[in-house]
Design an enzyme around this catalytic site. Structure first.
Site, PDB file in Angstrom:
ATOM      1  N   HIS A 190       0.866  -1.179   0.000  1.00 18.71           N
ATOM      2  CA  HIS A 190       0.000   0.000   0.000  1.00 18.71           C
ATOM      3  C   HIS A 190       0.904   1.230   0.000  1.00 18.71           C
ATOM      4  O   HIS A 190       2.141   1.117  -0.005  1.00 18.71           O
ATOM      5  CB  HIS A 190      -0.954  -0.026   1.190  1.00 18.71           C
ATOM      6  N   HIS A 195       4.033   1.403   2.197  1.00 14.84           N
ATOM      7  CA  HIS A 195       5.223   0.711   1.697  1.00 14.84           C
ATOM      8  C   HIS A 195       5.893   1.529   0.587  1.00 14.84           C
ATOM      9  O   HIS A 195       7.118   1.603   0.516  1.00 14.84           O
ATOM     10  CB  HIS A 195       4.843  -0.652   1.114  1.00 14.84           C
ATOM     11  N   GLY A 248       9.237   1.159   8.699  1.00 21.61           N
ATOM     12  CA  GLY A 248       8.208   2.133   9.022  1.00 21.61           C
ATOM     13  C   GLY A 248       8.040   2.333  10.524  1.00 21.61           C
ATOM     14  O   GLY A 248       8.124   1.384  11.304  1.00 21.61           O
ATOM     15  N   LYS A 287       5.325   2.818  11.788  1.00 19.77           N
ATOM     16  CA  LYS A 287       4.094   2.079  12.088  1.00 19.77           C
ATOM     17  C   LYS A 287       4.360   0.898  13.020  1.00 19.77           C
ATOM     18  O   LYS A 287       3.582   0.620  13.925  1.00 19.77           O
ATOM     19  CB  LYS A 287       3.480   1.622  10.766  1.00 19.77           C
ATOM     20  N   GLN A 313       9.189  -2.972  16.403  1.00 21.04           N
ATOM     21  CA  GLN A 313       9.991  -3.744  15.450  1.00 21.04           C
ATOM     22  C   GLN A 313      11.254  -2.975  15.068  1.00 21.04           C
ATOM     23  O   GLN A 313      12.362  -3.519  15.029  1.00 21.04           O
ATOM     24  CB  GLN A 313       9.155  -4.043  14.203  1.00 21.04           C
ATOM     25  N   SER A 326      -1.650  -3.546   5.777  1.00 22.60           N
ATOM     26  CA  SER A 326      -2.175  -4.610   4.912  1.00 22.60           C
ATOM     27  C   SER A 326      -3.365  -5.286   5.570  1.00 22.60           C
ATOM     28  O   SER A 326      -4.227  -5.830   4.892  1.00 22.60           O
ATOM     29  CB  SER A 326      -1.082  -5.646   4.640  1.00 22.60           C
ATOM     30  N   ARG A 327      -3.419  -5.243   6.906  1.00 26.61           N
ATOM     31  CA  ARG A 327      -4.513  -5.909   7.620  1.00 26.61           C
ATOM     32  C   ARG A 327      -5.800  -5.086   7.615  1.00 26.61           C
ATOM     33  O   ARG A 327      -6.852  -5.619   7.984  1.00 26.61           O
ATOM     34  CB  ARG A 327      -4.090  -6.239   9.054  1.00 26.61           C
TER      35      ARG A 327
HETATM   36  P1  AMP Z   1       4.757  -5.220   6.447  1.00 23.16           P
HETATM   37  O1  AMP Z   1       4.654  -5.588   5.014  1.00 23.16           O
HETATM   38  O2  AMP Z   1       3.460  -4.884   7.068  1.00 23.16           O
HETATM   39  O3  AMP Z   1       5.574  -6.195   7.237  1.00 23.16           O
HETATM   40  O4  AMP Z   1       5.567  -3.860   6.488  1.00 23.16           O
HETATM   41  C1  AMP Z   1       6.771  -3.713   5.804  1.00 23.16           C
HETATM   42  C2  AMP Z   1       7.373  -2.388   6.191  1.00 23.16           C
HETATM   43  O5  AMP Z   1       6.481  -1.344   5.857  1.00 23.16           O
HETATM   44  C3  AMP Z   1       7.661  -2.274   7.698  1.00 23.16           C
HETATM   45  O6  AMP Z   1       8.867  -1.560   7.883  1.00 23.16           O
HETATM   46  C4  AMP Z   1       6.473  -1.473   8.170  1.00 23.16           C
HETATM   47  O7  AMP Z   1       6.744  -0.748   9.347  1.00 23.16           O
HETATM   48  C5  AMP Z   1       6.254  -0.557   6.999  1.00 23.16           C
HETATM   49  N1  AMP Z   1       4.896  -0.029   6.998  1.00 23.16           N
HETATM   50  C6  AMP Z   1       3.742  -0.719   7.021  1.00 23.16           C
HETATM   51  N2  AMP Z   1       2.685   0.117   7.066  1.00 23.16           N
HETATM   52  C7  AMP Z   1       3.197   1.370   7.098  1.00 23.16           C
HETATM   53  C8  AMP Z   1       2.625   2.669   7.179  1.00 23.16           C
HETATM   54  N3  AMP Z   1       1.310   2.866   7.228  1.00 23.16           N
HETATM   55  N4  AMP Z   1       3.456   3.726   7.189  1.00 23.16           N
HETATM   56  C9  AMP Z   1       4.802   3.561   7.153  1.00 23.16           C
HETATM   57  N5  AMP Z   1       5.401   2.357   7.071  1.00 23.16           N
HETATM   58  C10 AMP Z   1       4.612   1.276   7.050  1.00 23.16           C
END
Ligand code: AMP
Length: 288
Positions: free
Chosen positions: A41, A44, A154, A156, A160, A193-194
């Site tokens: 999204h 990312h 992120g 977010k 982590q 993504s959720r």
């Molecule tokens: P994920 O695919 O959810 O594991 O996230 C992959 C990366 O994207 C991680 O570093 C997350 O922190 C970051 N991320 C996910 N959602 C957001 C968001 N809304 N804003 C900024 N970074 C994000």
């Protein structure tokens, strides 16, 4: 490796990806990595744009890592659509996408892990046993495969990021870790993504998380320093706003993630809980 003229080269074989990254580095180019689990999204994509500012080659990993999901979590139903992800990445001319099968990352005989320390035991660590060990292990592998000069994560997933920074420092990894701010929907909901699991009614109720966090930040900006009172009110706002369950709602030190009594110069509010069956997390820096 497979490629087309319009989308990024996709590597399914980790060793081939690593060889490509090594070749770039031997040619004097800096490699930046954006690790993801796909279902991309705008949040990312913002990481991908930021990564470009730090390096010559941008690589994205798309890997739903089984070892960071606890039993009963959403590993099986986590959204997977590589073609849609590649379409979203197309405008950014990414230099490589690593999209391995779990068996390529954890082949027969695989038996190592990176064990994170204290910072991984609180908050998410309490509610998702084993989660951060899965994260540190896969991130160590991904950074090693890319031989990344820089990696973007992120805000977010604030804890982590803190756990990964700790690992990179403790294990002398040469990768610079950069934090990208949380990207939000226009109404404030942190992109995730959720979020696609949410029904329209749940999507509306989920807004309480951002609203409660921003109210907390406004109060700190107005001079409130009692972190315990702020945490109690944060929790109450979430309950009043209709969250179905709250795992935690805390005001913590931005480095150690230990709960604060008094707001200092590095405070963060962190929230996790369920709306319907969907577990959401969010956070806001209170003093920066
Ligand atoms: P994920 O695919 O959810 O594991 O996230 C992959 C990366 O994207 C991680 O570093 C997350 O922190 C970051 N991320 C996910 N959602 C957001 C968001 N809304 N804003 C900024 N970074 C994000």
């Amino acid at each position: 490796m497979s490629s087309s003229s319009s989308s990024a080269p996709v590597f399914h074989v980790p060793a081939e990806f690593q060889a490509q990254c090594l070749a770039w580095q031997r040619a004097g180019q800096r490699v930046g990595m954006v690790p993801t689990m796909g279902a991309l999204h705008e949040g990312h994509l913002q990481l991908v744009r930021l990564c470009r500012q730090y390096c010559d080659r941008v690589v994205v990993s798309i890997f739903v890592n089984p070892t960071q999901f606890a039993p009963g979590e959403d590993f099986d139903r986590y959204p997977r659509d590589l073609d849609a992800d590649l379409d979203l990445l197309r405008p950014y001319a990414v230099d490589g996408v690593l999209a391995p099968a779990p068996s390529a990352m954890y082949p027969a005989g695989y038996s190592s892990a990176v064990q994170p320390g204290k910072i991984a035991q609180v908050l998410e660590g309490q509610f998702r046993p084993g989660h951060f060990q899965g994260v540190t292990t896969v991130v160590a592998k991904l950074l090693g495969l890319a031989r990344a000069d820089v990696a973007i994560f992120g805000q977010k997933d604030y804890q982590q990021l803190a756990v990964i920074r700790r690992m990179v420092t403790d294990l002398n990894m040469p990768t610079e870790i950069v934090m990208a701010p949380t990207h939000r929907e226009p109404d404030g909901l942190a992109m995730s993504s959720r979020n696609r699991y949410l029904t329209p009614e749940e999507r509306e109720r989920a807004l309480v998380i951002a609203r409660a966090l921003f109210r907390c930040r406004d109060r700190v900006a107005a001079g409130e320093r009692d972190a315990r009172e702020l945490a109690v009110d944060l929790m109450q706002d979430l309950i009043d706003g209709g969250m179905d369950s709250i795992d935690y709602a805390v005001i913590a030190d931005g480095q150690t993630l230990e709960s604060l009594n008094v707001i200092g110069d590095d405070a963060v509010a962190l929230v996790a809980g369920h709306v319907g069956r969907t577990r959401l997390i969010d956070n806001l820096l209170l003093t920066k």
